[in-house]
Design a protein around this motif. Structure first.
Motif, PDB file in Angstrom:
ATOM      1  N   UNK A   1      -5.320   6.159  -1.026  1.00 46.07           N
ATOM      2  CA  UNK A   1      -4.582   6.346   0.227  1.00 46.07           C
ATOM      3  C   UNK A   1      -5.377   5.853   1.425  1.00 46.07           C
ATOM      4  N   UNK A   2      -6.673   6.152   1.472  1.00 49.46           N
ATOM      5  CA  UNK A   2      -7.456   5.883   2.673  1.00 49.46           C
ATOM      6  C   UNK A   2      -8.349   4.645   2.581  1.00 49.46           C
ATOM      7  N   UNK A   3      -8.332   3.946   1.448  1.00 51.73           N
ATOM      8  CA  UNK A   3      -9.096   2.698   1.326  1.00 51.73           C
ATOM      9  C   UNK A   3      -8.115   1.576   0.985  1.00 51.73           C
ATOM     10  N   UNK A   4      -7.640   0.833   1.976  1.00 51.26           N
ATOM     11  CA  UNK A   4      -6.623  -0.199   1.744  1.00 51.26           C
ATOM     12  C   UNK A   4      -7.062  -1.287   0.765  1.00 51.26           C
ATOM     13  N   UNK A   5      -8.362  -1.497   0.617  1.00 52.03           N
ATOM     14  CA  UNK A   5      -8.863  -2.576  -0.245  1.00 52.03           C
ATOM     15  C   UNK A   5      -8.281  -2.484  -1.651  1.00 52.03           C
ATOM     16  N   UNK A   6      -8.159  -1.260  -2.177  1.00 51.88           N
ATOM     17  CA  UNK A   6      -7.746  -1.101  -3.573  1.00 51.88           C
ATOM     18  C   UNK A   6      -6.325  -1.601  -3.825  1.00 51.88           C
ATOM     19  N   UNK A   7      -5.480  -1.552  -2.818  1.00 53.04           N
ATOM     20  CA  UNK A   7      -4.100  -2.015  -3.003  1.00 53.04           C
ATOM     21  C   UNK A   7      -3.876  -3.433  -2.482  1.00 53.04           C
ATOM     22  N   UNK A   8      -4.810  -3.945  -1.698  1.00 55.03           N
ATOM     23  CA  UNK A   8      -4.576  -5.244  -1.055  1.00 55.03           C
ATOM     24  C   UNK A   8      -5.561  -6.320  -1.486  1.00 55.03           C
ATOM     25  N   UNK A   9      -6.434  -6.014  -2.442  1.00 52.48           N
ATOM     26  CA  UNK A   9      -7.487  -6.962  -2.842  1.00 52.48           C
ATOM     27  C   UNK A   9      -6.910  -8.235  -3.455  1.00 52.48           C
ATOM     28  N   UNK A  10      -5.820  -8.143  -4.203  1.00 50.67           N
ATOM     29  CA  UNK A  10      -5.267  -9.302  -4.906  1.00 50.67           C
ATOM     30  C   UNK A  10      -4.135  -9.987  -4.138  1.00 50.67           C
TER      31      UNK A  10
ATOM     32  N   UNK B   1       0.831  -1.207   0.000  1.00 51.98           N
ATOM     33  CA  UNK B   1       0.000   0.000   0.000  1.00 51.98           C
ATOM     34  C   UNK B   1       0.865   1.257   0.000  1.00 51.98           C
ATOM     35  N   UNK B   2       1.900   1.265   0.835  1.00 49.29           N
ATOM     36  CA  UNK B   2       2.810   2.415   0.886  1.00 49.29           C
ATOM     37  C   UNK B   2       3.503   2.618  -0.455  1.00 49.29           C
ATOM     38  N   UNK B   3       3.887   1.515  -1.102  1.00 50.01           N
ATOM     39  CA  UNK B   3       4.578   1.605  -2.390  1.00 50.01           C
ATOM     40  C   UNK B   3       3.672   2.200  -3.458  1.00 50.01           C
ATOM     41  N   UNK B   4       2.417   1.752  -3.508  1.00 52.41           N
ATOM     42  CA  UNK B   4       1.478   2.267  -4.516  1.00 52.41           C
ATOM     43  C   UNK B   4       1.209   3.751  -4.286  1.00 52.41           C
ATOM     44  N   UNK B   5       1.010   4.136  -3.017  1.00 52.99           N
ATOM     45  CA  UNK B   5       0.807   5.559  -2.702  1.00 52.99           C
ATOM     46  C   UNK B   5       2.028   6.361  -3.139  1.00 52.99           C
ATOM     47  N   UNK B   6       3.203   5.813  -2.873  1.00 52.13           N
ATOM     48  CA  UNK B   6       4.459   6.462  -3.253  1.00 52.13           C
ATOM     49  C   UNK B   6       4.510   6.709  -4.762  1.00 52.13           C
ATOM     50  N   UNK B   7       4.243   5.661  -5.540  1.00 53.97           N
ATOM     51  CA  UNK B   7       4.337   5.757  -6.997  1.00 53.97           C
ATOM     52  C   UNK B   7       3.265   6.679  -7.572  1.00 53.97           C
ATOM     53  N   UNK B   8       2.052   6.622  -7.001  1.00 55.07           N
ATOM     54  CA  UNK B   8       0.982   7.508  -7.483  1.00 55.07           C
ATOM     55  C   UNK B   8       1.329   8.971  -7.224  1.00 55.07           C
ATOM     56  N   UNK B   9       1.887   9.249  -6.048  1.00 49.60           N
ATOM     57  CA  UNK B   9       2.280  10.621  -5.731  1.00 49.60           C
ATOM     58  C   UNK B   9       3.313  11.145  -6.712  1.00 49.60           C
ATOM     59  N   UNK B  10       4.298  10.302  -7.024  1.00 50.50           N
ATOM     60  CA  UNK B  10       5.348  10.748  -7.925  1.00 50.50           C
ATOM     61  C   UNK B  10       4.805  10.988  -9.330  1.00 50.50           C
ATOM     62  N   UNK B  11       3.904  10.115  -9.787  1.00 53.77           N
ATOM     63  CA  UNK B  11       3.340  10.305 -11.132  1.00 53.77           C
ATOM     64  C   UNK B  11       2.520  11.589 -11.196  1.00 53.77           C
ATOM     65  N   UNK B  12       1.809  11.902 -10.111  1.00 52.96           N
ATOM     66  CA  UNK B  12       1.053  13.165 -10.069  1.00 52.96           C
ATOM     67  C   UNK B  12       2.009  14.350  -9.925  1.00 52.96           C
ATOM     68  N   UNK B  13       3.108  14.133  -9.191  1.00 52.81           N
ATOM     69  CA  UNK B  13       4.104  15.188  -9.033  1.00 52.81           C
ATOM     70  C   UNK B  13       4.684  15.655 -10.352  1.00 52.81           C
TER      71      UNK B  13
END
Length: 609
Positions: free
Chosen positions: A599-608, A544-556
């Protein structure tokens, strides 16, 4: 003549590192013939390619850098700034050259052999690359004096490795005057550590290549920490011979070949014919195509440069305004970084391999990537104001799909072969290059063999810039881990921040700034090892932290005022930065909303998982 030799060598090495893994896989898996030293051989050819690519990238002035502020000044101010940059670059490169050469002649290093060749021979390409860049800087008109001054300073700060060279080559053990110079530099680096880092960081904003900025900062940090600068070339060697890292330039080259061929127009034709007649259909097609290409190239800027004009023409031809079309293409350029085989995901998992598996990260990023892509499509649908749309034609759609079958099969083949375990990541990347090459040359005949070599050569500066960033940033990453900076930072943050939701907000804000100021790969190497322990201390899983990290950078990349993709879009579409920023804002707001959701819904990063 030298240019042709460098290009030919780079293309030959690409052919070797693309063909050799698959040939060895066939020999060992099908013919049951074991080839001793196969893995080490392939990875050292990748290292050799990285060194050659570094030279080519410098020659083409394509090493990654921030937008230079020098252009805002007049000639009288710009000239001394350029002299300082030249001197600084020569200083850092001289220190890196001496340091790498010291390790080259160290008998305790690189004594392994394979196929009758010494590993030392391959490592020699790194100091030779540094030396070649120094020579190119010095030979440039007006640079000689500044370059010589920089080389003198470089020798001064690398007196420790220099005395090592004297010892290894000539047995000189007692050189007190040189030891005194080295001690003086180590003492000075401790006192002036912060000002020197500020100077190097400032030079980044004046256009100095980021690999030199990072290499210089790493050198000063190790000097101030006791002079263990020998770690820098060894870490560069380690990361550039990592099997997962070796996949990055191959995927980049495969994407570049496709972007220069007719594949882009074929993909557009398929999706335009299938969904173009529906509201927002052309937008959906543009987002899918740009996502696919940024997934393979690993760098969003390439997608904007290579396919931006084509996609913009398709969108404007479907009734979109020129500004809106170009803004959508710019906003969609980084979405592919969340899908396999994204180089950013590979890099993140490799750097943090003790905490996260690349396979898990691929799975964790799929849903957020899909949401981000869907959000861009939905925004496009809302903004689609066309009153009339072409009617759906089954024949046109069938013909477009039939004409694009080989291109559509490529991502399917790669995904199945990798996720089924037939290929590892490096072998999948090699397959991607061979597939893209054969498709473009022998099936589509977009290129002749001679022209295909030129296309591959033109991709070298892209992969070379990425590899050198990785090599330079690895030194800082090692220093931070060795100095236990993550634990110190974690203790400091947890002392003042108790709520995980507050921490996530702070993390997002910090990463957006990082995404604006740093390229993706530097940020992953330097920042991710610091934030991952912090996130885990607040109960945020590694994926989850990794996905948030990568999404932030792509938006950055899209965040004003210094997001890299904003400048690339301004260059590609030839319009002022202010207009680029104004057009991108609606898409940026939507992407930030998706970031908050993930960021605030863990399901999206941990469902699989």
């Amino acid at each position: 003549m030298m240019r042709k030799i460098e290009n030919a060598l780079a293309v030959a090495l690409i052919a070797i590192v693309a063909v050799l893994p698959l040939f060895l896989k066939f020999m060992q898996g099908v013919c049951r013939v074991q080839v001793p030293g196969a893995d080490i051989a392939v990875l050292h050819f990748v290292f050799l390619f990285a060194s050659v690519a570094g030279l080519v990238t410098w020659r083409e002035d394509r090493h990654l850098s921030l937008a230079s502020l020098s252009s805002v000044f007049g000639e009288k101010i710009r000239r001394p700034i350029e002299s300082v940059k030249t001197g600084g670059a020569s200083c850092i490169l001289s220190a890196l050259f001496i340091n790498a050469f010291c390790q080259l002649v160290n008998p305790a290093q690189f004594d392994a052999r394979f196929w009758g060749m010494s590993v030392r021979f391959f490592f020699a390409s790194l100091p030779l690359c540094y030396f070649g860049i120094i020579a190119m800087i010095s030979c440039k008109k007006g640079n000689l004096i500044a370059s010589l001054i920089g080389m003198v300073f470089g020798l001064f700060i690398s007196m420790g490795p220099f005395t090592g060279i004297l010892y290894y080559l000539f047995g000189m053990e007692n050189v007190p005057s040189l030891y005194a110079i080295n001690d003086a530099w180590l003492s000075f680096s401790k006192i002036a550590l912060l000002p020197i880092i500020v100077i190097f960081s400032s030079l980044a904003f004046f256009g100095m290549p980021l690999f030199l900025v990072l290499g210089g900062i790493a050198y000063v940090l190790f000097s101030a920490g006791g002079g263990y600068v020998d770690v820098i070339p060894l870490e560069t060697y380690r990361i550039l011979t990592d099997r997962n890292i070796a996949a990055i330039p191959l995927f980049t080259i495969a994407g570049y070949i496709l972007s220069q061929s007719s594949a882009g127009s074929r993909y557009v034709a398929v999706f335009k014919s299938l969904i173009g007649p529906f509201r927002g259909g052309t937008v959906i097609a543009a987002v899918i195509v740009s996502t696919f290409f940024s997934t393979f190239t690993g760098v969003s800027g390439i997608t904007i440069l290579a396919l931006g004009p084509l996609l913009a023409v398709v969108l404007t031809g479907s009734g979109y305004s020129k500004d809106r079309a170009e803004s959508l293409v710019t906003a969609s350029g980084a979405i592919g970084l969340l899908f396999p085989p994204s180089a950013a995901i590979i890099m993140y998992a490799t750097v943090n391999y003790f905490s996260i598996d690349v396979f898990d990260l691929f799975k964790g990023a799929i849903i957020p990537g899909c949401i981000m892509a869907l959000s861009m499509m939905a925004t496009g649908v809302v903004l689609d104001k066309r009153g009339e749309r072409p009617k759906f034609s089954g024949k046109e759609a069938r013909d477009a799909v039939l004409h694009c079958i080989p291109e559509l099969l490529m991502p399917a083949f790669i995904s199945v072969l990798y996720f089924k375990g037939v290929f590892d990541l490096f072998e999948a990347a090699a397959f991607a290059v061979i597939y893209a090459f054969c498709l473009s040359v022998f099936v589509r005949r977009d290129f002749t063999l001679k022209k295909s070599a030129r296309v591959v050569a033109s991709s070298v500066p892209v992969s070379g810039g990425v590899l050198f960033i990785l090599g330079a940033a690895s030194g800082i990453s090692y220093f931070m881990l060795d100095a236990n900076v993550p634990a110190i930072l974690s203790g400091f943050i947890t002392q003042y921040v108790k709520n995980p939701y507050v921490f996530l907000i702070l993390m997002n804000l910090v990463l957006l700034v990082v995404g604006c100021l740093m390229d993706m790969f530097s940020a992953i190497l330097i920042v991710s090892p610091l934030l991952l322990p912090l996130a885990e201390s607040f109960g945020v899983s590694a994926v989850r932290a990794a996905v948030i990290f990568l999404m932030n950078l792509s938006i950055g990349f899209l965040t004003p005022p210094v997001g890299m993709d904003l400048f690339i879009s301004s260059y590609t579409f030839d319009k002022p930065l202010s207009r680029v920023v104004k057009g991108i804002l609606p898409f940026l707001i939507v992407q930030f909303a998706v970031l908050m959701l993930v960021t605030y819904v863990p399901f999206f990063t941990e469902a699989f998982l």
